[in-house]
Design a protein around this motif. Structure first.
Motif, mmCIF file in Angstrom:
data_model
loop_
_atom_site.group_PDB
_atom_site.id
_atom_site.type_symbol
_atom_site.label_atom_id
_atom_site.label_comp_id
_atom_site.label_asym_id
_atom_site.label_seq_id
_atom_site.Cartn_x
_atom_site.Cartn_y
_atom_site.Cartn_z
ATOM 1 N N ARG A 4 4.178 11.212 0.780
ATOM 2 C CA ARG A 4 3.955 9.774 0.618
ATOM 3 C C ARG A 4 5.187 9.074 1.177
ATOM 4 N N GLY A 5 5.061 8.713 2.457
ATOM 5 C CA GLY A 5 6.275 8.332 3.182
ATOM 6 C C GLY A 5 6.338 6.884 3.625
ATOM 7 N N LEU A 6 7.549 6.534 4.002
ATOM 8 C CA LEU A 6 7.820 5.242 4.642
ATOM 9 C C LEU A 6 8.754 5.505 5.813
ATOM 10 N N MET A 7 8.336 5.049 6.996
ATOM 11 C CA MET A 7 9.202 5.172 8.156
ATOM 12 C C MET A 7 9.924 3.855 8.399
ATOM 13 N N LEU A 8 11.226 3.921 8.580
ATOM 14 C CA LEU A 8 12.016 2.730 8.893
ATOM 15 C C LEU A 8 12.595 2.891 10.291
ATOM 16 N N ASP A 9 12.325 1.893 11.123
ATOM 17 C CA ASP A 9 12.821 1.900 12.504
ATOM 18 C C ASP A 9 14.208 1.247 12.538
ATOM 19 N N SER A 10 15.229 2.073 12.576
ATOM 20 C CA SER A 10 16.602 1.563 12.684
ATOM 21 C C SER A 10 17.036 1.454 14.136
ATOM 22 N N LEU A 52 -1.682 16.175 4.596
ATOM 23 C CA LEU A 52 -0.601 16.159 3.603
ATOM 24 C C LEU A 52 -0.429 14.808 2.932
ATOM 25 N N GLY A 53 -0.902 13.765 3.581
ATOM 26 C CA GLY A 53 -0.717 12.437 3.005
ATOM 27 C C GLY A 53 -0.577 11.392 4.089
ATOM 28 N N GLY A 54 0.343 10.482 3.915
ATOM 29 C CA GLY A 54 0.487 9.406 4.895
ATOM 30 C C GLY A 54 1.861 8.778 4.841
#
Lengths: 683, 683
Positions: B171-177, B445-447
């Motif tokens: 259960r993810g969050l991608m952050l574009d740095s 696996l999730g999202g």
């Protein structure tokens, strides 16, 4: 005064004319509309403005040092926050330029009276900031930040020439970390705010009956037993001192003695005058425990303690408190009574004077100058002791006459929830001090706002300090003639917004505390009530409810600002209506607000029983509604030019007197304005 | 799925019945009113509540470790923020008790599929939190914090028994740095929010055409020439990894290759396919530069780079990007073309597959599992490569069928400013994936929510991520049947308030950005406009205006939330009015809002020319007024049951179509609701 001669030399080299011209008598442009606080000593408006749209390049000329580079980085980051213009990467268009010219370094440890003057000259092509040393640069950068505003052409700073220097060299804020511990991030935010309004002394009240708040390596039981684990490590203290120095702020520690010292005795009962054991005090007030001034071991303890603390705090001044020792432990101790007789000490004041004299020597031995509250001034107090007055200008005048320097805190007690205008009206050189000779007046160094923390926690302390302290900062920086209250309030609003833009979130905290009171309910009607009530003034809160140091401060009285902007504005409108100078807009606003307040009770009452924190507000909400209804009735009469009988008016005023009484330790800010309207119905 | 057997063993020991009972079909109490997000798998309401008024004592039983102690300290501090009840000193009254029982440790490096289940049992006398390992405890503590509410008896948690575990292990969050650098404090706040809603993978997009954002000691020119000085030191990265681990969150770095890699080539042009020199990219889009897959030196470089980075990031998974390589540099390079012919690589996709295969081996050599975007899935992709899909469930289904595991990001692109309901409706197991066998479905696996940062800066990124990401977190945690959109929005409001109480200040930032636009003017009328407009959805913003990476994002479109709560509520009311189910309150609210919106333009227009940031809003404000006027007219007709001619209705709908077009890169959120009202006038 202080660095005037240095300033004069520097200014002569840079400024053609008028450096010491003060605003009194000058065109009112600056005083009325310049969005700067404190107001600068001298302002000449130019034509046009310098654009910040493409970013601002900051260039150093002359002397520089790492502190200046950090100041520039902080300035650039703050300007970016205030504008949303990204500081990097380099913009493809031409950037505007700010040239910083620093003549030389300031003292390694910031000193009382160091030159803080600066000259800021902004034209449509560039800005130049000149100062004798980094302190002046720090002050000038804050002025620049306050000047930056949105315009039809994007963000700009106006073309202007400012020559500025402070009126007083000691412009302080005292924070009481004793009664409620204030974590380092609160201290940092406090220093950020101080920098913004050009204050330069952070007076850190570090020990109290309720807690000893700093790590001692020499006497570790002080913090281990006296702090509930809530204390600053020496490492943190050093970081705070560096942080303050970066902002041109001196840090002066206060260790209150011989009274207000119960927390010391939990770990070291032998320096106390009673039998012990001692507990951390959980109530507020004046308590009996006091250091034992008669035993040499007390002074041996304090000698080593002062050795440790004076090594930690580099400032030349060291505060030993000295207030409110009631002497009861001394009176009860036969050994102490015998000592007093043997040494010809006729009363407790004499014993305290003996104690102060001994401690002052220990401070002097470490090369420091003692500061103490009024009580330390006794017939044989050494001339270099600085008196901080909580009793008034009279004490300061007495001190100044005999050669002691002093700082004023009377009138600057921001914990008492008084309006900014009241603090603003207090001047260190008025009353008794105004009658001093010019030479004696030089002994009046300035003043300090005092943030005592009986009724303040880390959560709401920001809203107790700000924005009102900015009015005190202006009193201490700006020319004495700067006294326009309307201008002050207008600029106080601007400063408050500016502090918010910089990330000081006391307004947000106030809202969140209100929202927390109602849980998942709609907080709108509670916010209407909150916007017109105020905490009780002065010391009346402690008479209304019993508080312990662990009592949750999560009620409405803790959430609302010390001063209601809306209630103040309503009073102004009521005054204008009564005085016949109201505009159409004034009358419309008065009716709109009074209607809102009258009708709010019906919306709010159903919510109140749902929360233990709001249940107590039922009478307050009802009273607001009733007072507003009386106000509307008076407004109707005034607008229709109806006569109101004396009996009716008398009834209304009697009702208002009841409606204005504190409820839930809150006072209704609209009652005075409504009274004005009711009185105005007498024709 | 994943740790089900472990969970079962643990649960059997603790829980009597019903652990895997899901909400579907259970009494709707929990789904409708429990202020918890994500909703727990199983809830049984008790009677009464546990008081927090006197504070809460937290006690460990069984296994403990420093991470758990830190979790307790954080929990106590958060509970204090949420209640205003001071955590120290010990209260004189009896404190309530929370007993934390942890069976044993979790893995030294948090693993995919580790047990996160917990059981929380709250009675009026105490609370007990049980879990197999610290991860479950972390999840359960968040549930407890969400349950704490004000009541007539003070702050309480309701008596309740919750058995909970996640539906998906990723259960993810991608952050574009990369496109806009996000400083460490932004990363920390992001992790704080993730912990609150039980997310467990922080996917850190660290390199882009616009910036290489991490210190490499092996290849220091990467950050020295490729970052404008905006990069994370390895020390900071280690701190973030620890910070995330404390919150039960894995950290997976992404280094995008062979495309989206221009910033690498500024310092190391030899790994690129073109001739160079390269510059940091200042625009957004898909660019030609790409790594050279044909030279061994490229793989030698990547081998050493991957060695360094896999040593820094402990997680078992390593993301190599792989998206949007347009192949143009390859097409233009004769040497590369020759290589393709020699190796029988028929097109750019085949060349990229060759590259991916080589890189995957370098990752595997360091003991890590490769993750990549859709494009990395090719006929001979190894089975352990994890596919992150931005193209949809179909890609995932294809991958799963051939044995590759996958995570869904399609539909979770929170940078596209779509409503929470739209993300909430997307399920990793629907469409193509719903048709997979149960065994194949285990490969899903999730999202991951993806926060791309073309139009986002550190200032407003919080308001782009939150609160909408909480809806995605619920989709990935809660039982598949949890689908009530009204309940979701109700609880999203509660979560948003809770995040604010914890110090996540995106709502405040939005207000401050709006206030900044008008300078010292009253922002009220701008706030009225702001409350009903939204950024354009999807990729339409880039079509409306040209942006560079240094373009200030300080306009209204940058300040307002992605989704207007008020506009959404108005649409709901309009639907009820059209459907004949509106209440009296609905109709009153619709009229009040429409009147406010219609009349706001007259107040706002005079302000707009004063600021370059507001001048562009004149048409938007006018359109809002006109749309509201049409809405009021329709409302009048509906309430008076007047007939409206088809021609009039047609004119109104045509006007609304124009009024709803983007202005100042903003869309008017009330137009759809007004259209509904106008259509309803057809009887």
């Amino acid at each position: 005064m202080f660095s005037l001669s240095k300033l004069r030399r520097f200014a002569t080299a840079l400024v053609v004319t008028c450096v010491f011209f003060v605003l009194h008598g000058s065109p009112m442009y600056a005083q009325a509309t310049l969005p700067v606080m404190p107001l600068p000593a001298h302002v000449v408006q130019g034509a046009g403005s310098l654009s910040l749209h493409g970013g601002l390049q900051v260039v150093f000329e002359g002397y520089t040092e790492p502190r200046l580079e950090r100041a520039r980085d902080r300035f650039v980051a703050t300007l970016s926050r205030e504008t949303g213009i990204l500081p990097v990467p380099p913009q493809p268009v031409n950037q505007s330029k700010l040239i910083i010219k620093t003549a030389g370094p300031s003292a390694p440890v910031q000193q009382l009276g160091e030159d803080e003057s600066y000259r800021l000259e902004i034209t449509p092509t560039q800005a130049v900031l000149n100062a004798a040393n980094p302190l002046g640069i720090l002050r000038g950068l804050q002025t620049f930040l306050q000047l930056a505003k949105i315009s039809p052409n994007g963000f700009v700073v106006p073309a202007i020439t400012i020559d500025d220097q402070p009126r007083f060299p000691w412009r302080g804020l005292m924070l009481d970390s004793g009664r409620h511990f204030m974590p380092v991030d609160v201290v940092r935010q406090t220093l950020d705010g101080m920098e913004a309004v050009k204050m330069n002394v952070f007076h850190w009240h570090l020990s109290e009956d309720q807690g000893f708040r700093i790590e001692s390596k020499t006497f570790p039981l002080l913090q281990e037993k006296g702090s509930d684990g809530l204390f600053y490590t020496q490492e943190q203290v050093r970081e705070i001192i560096d942080y303050a120095r970066d902002r041109g702020i001196r840090v002066i520690p206060e260790f209150d003695m011989p009274g207000h010292a119960t927390a010391w005795f939990v770990g070291y009962p032998n320096i106390a005058s009673g039998n012990g054991p001692y507990q951390i005090e959980r109530e507020f007030g004046i308590f009996d425990p006091a250091m034992d001034p008669t035993r040499e071991s007390t002074y041996e303890f304090l000698d080593r303690f002062i050795e440790e603390m004076t090594a930690l705090f580099p400032d030349a001044y060291f505060h030993i408190g000295g207030d409110e020792c009631n002497g009861k432990e001394w009176d009860r101790n036969p050994r102490i009574q015998q000592f007093m007789r043997e040494h010809g000490l006729k009363d407790d004041a004499a014993l305290q004077a003996y104690f102060t004299g001994r401690v002052q020597k220990l401070v002097a031995k470490r090369g420091k100058i003692t500061v103490g509250w009024d009580e330390v001034l006794q017939p044989d107090t050494p001339k270099d002791v600085v008196i901080q007055s909580w009793r008034g200008q009279k004490s300061l005048a007495q001190a100044a006459e005999r050669g002691n320097r002093g700082i004023l805190s009377t009138g600057y007690y921001i914990d008492l929830n008084q309006p900014a205008s009241q603090h603003y009206a207090v001047d260190p050189l008025e009353g008794a001090t105004a009658k001093l000779t010019a030479d004696q007046q030089k002994n009046i160094l300035g003043g300090e706002a005092t943030m005592w923390s009986e009724y303040t926690t880390p959560e709401n302390v920001g809203g107790r300090i700000w924005p009102r302290t900015a009015a005190i900062a202006e009193r201490l920086w700006s020319p004495q003639e700067t006294k326009d209250v309307d201008s002050m309030y207008r600029r106080l609003g601007v400063v408050s917004e500016d502090l918010a833009q910089r990330g000081m979130l006391y307004r947000t905290t106030s809202e969140l505390m209100i929202e927390r009171m109602v849980g998942d309910e709609d907080p709108s009607s509670l916010k209407v009530l909150a916007s017109v009530v105020e905490p009780p003034k002065g010391y009346s809160r402690e008479e209304l409810t019993k508080y312990y140091s662990y009592t949750p401060l999560n009620h409405l009285v803790d959430a609302v600002p010390s001063e209601s902007d809306q209630a103040r504005q309503f009073r102004g409108i009521a005054d204008r209506i009564a005085g016949g100078t109201a505009t159409e807009n004034d009358r419309r606003q008065a009716r709109q607000w009074l209607t809102l307040w009258r009708d709010n009770d019906a919306l709010l009452q159903p919510l109140l029983p749902h929360s233990a924190l709001t249940a107590e507000l039922a009478p307050l909400s009802r009273n607001l509604s009733q007072a507003a209804a009386i106000g509307l009735s008076a407004l109707d009469s005034l607008e229709k030019r109806e006569s109101v009988s004396a009996a009716t008016r008398g009834d209304q005023l009697a009702s208002l007197k009841k409606l204005g009484a504190p409820q839930a330790t809150l006072i209704d800010g609209i009652v005075p304005g409504v009274e004005t309207l009711v009185r105005a119905t007498k024709r």
